[in-house]
Design an enzyme around this catalytic site. Structure first.
Site, PDB file in Angstrom:
ATOM      1  N   GLU A 150      65.311 144.765 -80.343  1.00  0.00           N
ATOM      2  CA  GLU A 150      66.602 144.367 -80.085  1.00  0.00           C
ATOM      3  C   GLU A 150      67.187 144.638 -81.472  1.00  0.00           C
ATOM      4  O   GLU A 150      66.945 144.074 -82.444  1.00  0.00           O
ATOM      5  CB  GLU A 150      66.503 142.872 -79.695  1.00  0.00           C
ATOM      6  CG  GLU A 150      67.883 142.453 -79.492  1.00  0.00           C
ATOM      7  CD  GLU A 150      68.275 140.891 -79.758  1.00  0.00           C
ATOM      8  OE1 GLU A 150      69.320 140.318 -79.341  1.00  0.00           O
ATOM      9  OE2 GLU A 150      67.555 140.426 -80.741  1.00  0.00           O
ATOM     10  N   ASP A 192      58.386 138.982 -74.785  1.00  0.00           N
ATOM     11  CA  ASP A 192      59.462 138.953 -75.778  1.00  0.00           C
ATOM     12  C   ASP A 192      58.476 138.161 -77.214  1.00  0.00           C
ATOM     13  O   ASP A 192      57.974 137.220 -77.260  1.00  0.00           O
ATOM     14  CB  ASP A 192      60.312 137.564 -75.670  1.00  0.00           C
ATOM     15  CG  ASP A 192      61.607 138.091 -76.120  1.00  0.00           C
ATOM     16  OD1 ASP A 192      62.038 138.264 -77.319  1.00  0.00           O
ATOM     17  OD2 ASP A 192      62.781 137.920 -75.429  1.00  0.00           O
ATOM     18  N   ASP A 229      62.446 140.418 -80.828  1.00  0.00           N
ATOM     19  CA  ASP A 229      63.717 139.901 -81.033  1.00  0.00           C
ATOM     20  C   ASP A 229      64.103 140.040 -82.318  1.00  0.00           C
ATOM     21  O   ASP A 229      63.525 140.145 -83.264  1.00  0.00           O
ATOM     22  CB  ASP A 229      63.600 138.201 -80.854  1.00  0.00           C
ATOM     23  CG  ASP A 229      64.593 137.468 -80.847  1.00  0.00           C
ATOM     24  OD1 ASP A 229      65.466 137.639 -79.834  1.00  0.00           O
ATOM     25  OD2 ASP A 229      64.937 136.612 -81.645  1.00  0.00           O
ATOM     26  N   HIS A 260      70.744 138.350 -71.504  1.00  0.00           N
ATOM     27  CA  HIS A 260      71.296 136.881 -71.587  1.00  0.00           C
ATOM     28  C   HIS A 260      71.980 136.500 -72.675  1.00  0.00           C
ATOM     29  O   HIS A 260      72.183 135.527 -72.930  1.00  0.00           O
ATOM     30  CB  HIS A 260      69.739 136.333 -71.550  1.00  0.00           C
ATOM     31  CG  HIS A 260      69.041 136.333 -73.098  1.00  0.00           C
ATOM     32  ND1 HIS A 260      68.620 137.731 -73.300  1.00  0.00           N
ATOM     33  CD2 HIS A 260      68.793 135.663 -74.208  1.00  0.00           C
ATOM     34  CE1 HIS A 260      68.068 137.905 -74.499  1.00  0.00           C
ATOM     35  NE2 HIS A 260      68.084 136.625 -75.222  1.00  0.00           N
ATOM     36  N   ASP A 261      72.414 137.506 -73.494  1.00  0.00           N
ATOM     37  CA  ASP A 261      73.156 136.960 -74.666  1.00  0.00           C
ATOM     38  C   ASP A 261      74.805 137.498 -74.556  1.00  0.00           C
ATOM     39  O   ASP A 261      75.490 137.315 -75.222  1.00  0.00           O
ATOM     40  CB  ASP A 261      72.885 137.853 -76.072  1.00  0.00           C
ATOM     41  CG  ASP A 261      71.402 137.377 -76.309  1.00  0.00           C
ATOM     42  OD1 ASP A 261      71.177 135.948 -76.081  1.00  0.00           O
ATOM     43  OD2 ASP A 261      70.701 137.972 -77.151  1.00  0.00           O
TER      44      ASP A 261
END
Ligand code: GLC
Ligand code: MG
Length: 532
Positions: A265, A100, A202, A326-327
């Protein structure tokens, strides 16, 4: 057929949230040695690449998405030796490793920011985004933080505000400054030299902000009860045209190392998303396609979303699909346990690289978090409207021993109450479990090239039935998914649907020939195969 040679086109990605995958040192938090320990599991699952959410040095205000040293491993997760050992072990097993990259913001404890806030004339000042107060002392404009409140934090000592799209502890870097770019590209090179196979970047659509910092317009479509930052449209704060130049630069850095992947992302509507492939595909290889995360779970809606996405793809661009991360709330809670199996078949039979979220393959559900157990800063800042992300980040359920085999200590987030049954060991033994369905789907995708490289062809259908074909390399696969509870029956004569069932989501119809009619039970999906 589209060119499908690259590993990131053929492969299946698996997202690990390291805090919650496997603890190895008994501190209740997952770590790198834990991941190494579980690599054999990933091999039996059959995935090809792992993406690790951040493992870098961090005060953990946003659980690692606030980085204070981009080239250090946080002691919570282990050491650089542990990291090297993980890459080595993964590569020896044929697994790629994706990290990430969080370039939009650092931690407020990052030495760059510590320096920047020292004085207005500090050489690092312009590495971040500073603005004078409005004449009334208020913030420079109306931009809002995604985690609640103004996106501007006043700095008493120097009399200016700094911009943070997320927490005040996550100041945004100034990507218009070439020195910032050079520094982050060096970070990329550091990890690429260590052998990592790519990055998931990200909030990549946030990197560049309007040069004039104009006020954002109000959102006329704001829905009460939604997060407060949605009251304004992020017209000037995200998705600026200049961002594509930055991404092309990142891509060049990456390409210098050969066969690596750049994933972005991006939460944007499909038509905006496509720009992130870049001019002549000079951007991200895979701008994450999150359309299924918020899709109404109805056959016609899903059909329309797939069509829109397939149609919008630029020539040569490779698609991808995501069911969870994970969000966002767990897919099994969004669509229900039975439809989670249908969703799995959808994900693994669509055209494009699938990304699995850890635990979805065992049907993990959203775990309820007691108010005093909340860890997510988003939920803490914006309580009570259901934005909390802890519920989708709970420990992986490995077995029926205490703490689900995740840790010998009390885990940082609670383990799901149903872990005694819903765990890897138990579901492996259960021949018809969702875990064995995932394994079968992954095997099927590997065995049938048409599922990877074949065309996607929608087939007209009604009601709860979603129907499409994948064809190429001498075979036609038909995928029939029943998104409803009621049985569906379909005349197949002359429809080209004849063939043999290769896989049912119920795992009990392999090899059944289809002649005349196709009968699906409620919540059942099948893949039907036929040679050309
Ligand atoms: C991304 C991450 C999310 C994080 C945010 C700020 O959306 O996926 O977990 O909180 O960026 O870094
Ligand atoms: Mg640990």
């Amino acid at each position: 057929m589209a060119e499908s040679g690259a590993w990131w086109r053929q492969g299946i990605f698996y997202q690990i949230y390291p805090r919650s995958f496997q603890d190895s040192d008994g501190d209740g938090v997952g770590d790198l040695a834990g991941i190494v320990h579980r690599l054999p599991y990933l091999l039996t699952l059959g995935v090809d690449a792992i993406w690790l959410s951040p493992i870098f040095t961090s005060p953990m205000a946003d659980f690692g998405y606030d980085i204070s040293d981009y080239t250090g491993i946080d002691p919570l997760f282990g050491t650089m030796e542990d990291f090297d050992a993980l890459v080595r072990a993964a590569h020896e097993s044929g697994l790629k490793v994706i990290l990430d990259l969080v370039p939009n913001h650092t931690s407020d404890r990052h030495p760059w920011f510590v320096e920047a806030r020292r004085s207005r004339d500090n050489p690092r000042r312009d590495w971040y985004i500073w603005r004078d107060p409005k004449p009334d002392g208020g913030p420079p404009n109306n931009w809002l933080s995604e985690f609640g409140g103004s996106a501007w934090q006043y700095d008493q000592a120097t009399g200016q505000y700094y911009y943070h799209a997320f927490l005040a502890q996550q100041p945004d870097l100034n990507w218009r400054n070439p020195a910032v770019r050079a520094a982050v590209y060096d970070v990329m090179r550091f990890w690429l030299r260590k052998g990592v196979d790519g990055f998931r970047v990200d909030v990549i659509w946030h990197l560049i902000k309007d040069a004039e910092f104009r006020d954002n317009p109000a959102n006329p479509g704001y829905i009460e009860g939604r997060p407060p930052h949605e009251r304004i449209l992020p017209r000037h704060s995200t998705d600026q045209p200049e961002v594509h130049q930055v991404i092309a630069e990142m891509r060049k850095v990456l390409d210098a190392f050969g066969d690596r992947v750049l994933i972005g992302e991006i939460y944007l509507p499909i038509e905006r998303l496509m720009a992130y492939y870049g001019k002549d595909l000079s951007g991200a290889h895979l701008p994450f396609n999150f359309a299924l995360l918020s899709a109404p779970w109805h056959a016609r809606d899903i059909e329309r979303i797939i069509a829109e996405y397939e149609t919008a793809l630029p020539p040569g661009a490779w698609p991808n699909w995501v069911l969870g991360n994970h969000d966002r709330p767990r897919v099994a809670s969004r669509v229900g346990a039975e439809q989670a199996r249908v969703a799995a078949m959808l994900l693994l039979t669509l055209r494009g690289t699938p990304t699995l979220y850890y635990g979805d393959e065992i049907g993990m559900r959203q775990v309820a978090i007691a108010p005093d157990g909340v860890r997510d800063p988003f939920e803490k800042n914006v309580p009570g409207i259901g934005v909390g992300r802890d519920g989708c980040r709970t420990p992986m359920q490995w077995n029926a021993t205490p703490n689900a085999g995740f840790s010998t200590a009390a885990p940082w987030l609670p383990v799901a109450e149903d872990f005694m049954h819903e765990n890897v060991v138990n579901l492996t033994a259960d021949k018809r479990s969702i875990l064995n369905l995932y394994r079968a789907l992954i095997r099927l995708r590997k065995r049938h090239v048409a599922l990877v490289a074949g065309h996607y062809r929608p087939v007209a259908a009604e009601g709860d039935l979603l129907l499409y074909r994948r064809d190429g390399e001498g075979e036609i696969l038909t995928i029939a998914l029943n998104l409803g509870d009621d049985p569906v029956s379909l005349a197949t004569e002359g429809s080209g649907l004849e063939g043999q069932i290769l896989l049912s989501t119920h795992l009990d119809r392999d090899g059944e020939p289809i002649h005349g009619t196709l009968d699906l039970r409620g919540n059942e999906g099948v893949v039907i195969g036929r040679s050309l």
